[in-house]
Design a protein around this motif. Structure first.
Motif, PDB file in Angstrom:
ATOM      1  N   VAL A  43       0.854  -1.186   0.000  1.00  0.00           N
ATOM      2  CA  VAL A  43       0.000   0.000   0.000  1.00  0.00           C
ATOM      3  C   VAL A  43       0.888   1.233   0.000  1.00  0.00           C
ATOM      4  N   ILE A  44       0.556   2.170  -0.867  1.00  0.00           N
ATOM      5  CA  ILE A  44       1.277   3.442  -0.946  1.00  0.00           C
ATOM      6  C   ILE A  44       0.302   4.548  -0.556  1.00  0.00           C
ATOM      7  N   PHE A  45       0.682   5.354   0.422  1.00  0.00           N
ATOM      8  CA  PHE A  45      -0.146   6.477   0.854  1.00  0.00           C
ATOM      9  C   PHE A  45       0.429   7.761   0.283  1.00  0.00           C
ATOM     10  N   ARG A  75      -0.303  -0.224  12.126  1.00  0.00           N
ATOM     11  CA  ARG A  75       0.727   0.562  12.828  1.00  0.00           C
ATOM     12  C   ARG A  75       1.430   1.535  11.872  1.00  0.00           C
ATOM     13  N   PRO A  76       0.673   2.478  11.294  1.00  0.00           N
ATOM     14  CA  PRO A  76       1.302   3.472  10.412  1.00  0.00           C
ATOM     15  C   PRO A  76       2.314   4.307  11.174  1.00  0.00           C
ATOM     16  N   SER A  77       3.430   4.603  10.535  1.00  0.00           N
ATOM     17  CA  SER A  77       4.481   5.363  11.208  1.00  0.00           C
ATOM     18  C   SER A  77       4.302   6.866  11.026  1.00  0.00           C
ATOM     19  N   GLY A  85       4.140   0.362   2.501  1.00  0.00           N
ATOM     20  CA  GLY A  85       4.481  -0.873   3.192  1.00  0.00           C
ATOM     21  C   GLY A  85       3.410  -1.918   2.960  1.00  0.00           C
ATOM     22  N   ASP A  86       3.536  -3.036   3.648  1.00  0.00           N
ATOM     23  CA  ASP A  86       2.528  -4.076   3.526  1.00  0.00           C
ATOM     24  C   ASP A  86       1.255  -3.611   4.229  1.00  0.00           C
TER      25      ASP A  86
END
Length: 254
Positions: A210-212, A230-232, A222-223
């Motif tokens: 997934v790309i935000f 748990r988005p950083s 990330g996956d």
């Protein structure tokens, strides 16, 4: 070493004073399903349209199978036959049946005979569950069925990657599921797909990565487990909090 099927390098695009893409670098590997998410206006659709050069980027590079597809000497129609796109609006010819909508590009681009193009069109329609609607006109089909015909048309070209630009956004809510099921089926068949979507369930359950996007930048990728639980990046979390139900909202990073 596996070469990315698609790679963008520092891609930029502006419309007037509006900087829509601000140096996007990303990769799509063979067999991968990449979901691109983000708020409206974040540059998602523009990125997709730049990848197959429906919009010409202002700077940066686009590689397809390791070769740049930027430049006047590139046969972009040949590239697009391997990197087909499914749009929000179905873009079907209303005066042609479902079968003829699918077979037409097979005859025009692939130069197949009418008999062979019709055979492959029926195969593609069967894969999207519409073999019984082959002789129906778009006006006789629901929105979901029309979009499935559009997917069949793209898939029938046997491309190396399918690009989806918010394929369910023009559909009534009760018709979205049937289109997503077809896309899931293609993903499970190993089709490489880049999907701009507001359907978080699809991104979470089907995507490999997934790309935000936010403000024309890749803020996080990330996956799906990492992005959705748990988005950083705090901006990612704010976006997910707005689009997901309360019980799906990820906790703040520790």
């Amino acid at each position: 070493m596996v070469v990315p099927l698609i790679e963008t390098k520092k891609l930029t695009k502006s419309f007037g004073d509006n900087d829509v893409l601000k140096g996007i670098s990303m990769k799509v590997m063979p067999g991968e399903v990449v979901a691109i998410i983000g708020a409206s206006g974040s540059g998602k659709s523009t990125l997709l349209r730049c990848i197959n050069r429906l919009n010409e980027p202002d700077s940066g590079d686009i590689l397809f199978e390791g070769h740049s597809i930027i430049g006047k000497d590139i046969d972009i129609d040949l590239v697009r036959s391997q990197m087909t796109m499914v749009f929000q609006s179905f873009n079907l010819f209303m005066h042609l049946t479902a079968r003829k909508n699918v077979s037409l590009p097979l005859r025009q681009v692939k130069k197949l005979s009418k008999i062979e193009a019709d055979r492959q069109a029926l195969e593609a329609l069967d894969k999207v569950g519409l073999s019984d609607k082959a002789d129906a006109y778009p006006g006789e089909l629901s929105g979901g069925q029309q979009q499935r015909v559009a997917i069949a048309r793209a898939f029938a070209m046997h491309p190396k990657v399918l690009l989806f630009d918010e394929p369910t956004s023009a559909l009534d809510p009760e018709l979205i599921g049937e289109v997503l099921e077809v896309m899931k089926k293609l993903a499970y068949m190993g089709m490489t797909m880049v999907v701009v979507t507001h359907e978080m369930g699809f991104a979470k359950d089907v995507a490999d990565r997934v790309i935000f996007l936010d403000g024309g930048l890749v803020l996080e990728e990330g996956d799906p487990v990492s992005i959705f639980t748990r988005p950083s990046n705090e901006r990612t979390r704010q976006f997910l909090k707005r689009v997901l139900t309360e019980e799906q909202v990820p906790p703040p990073p520790e």
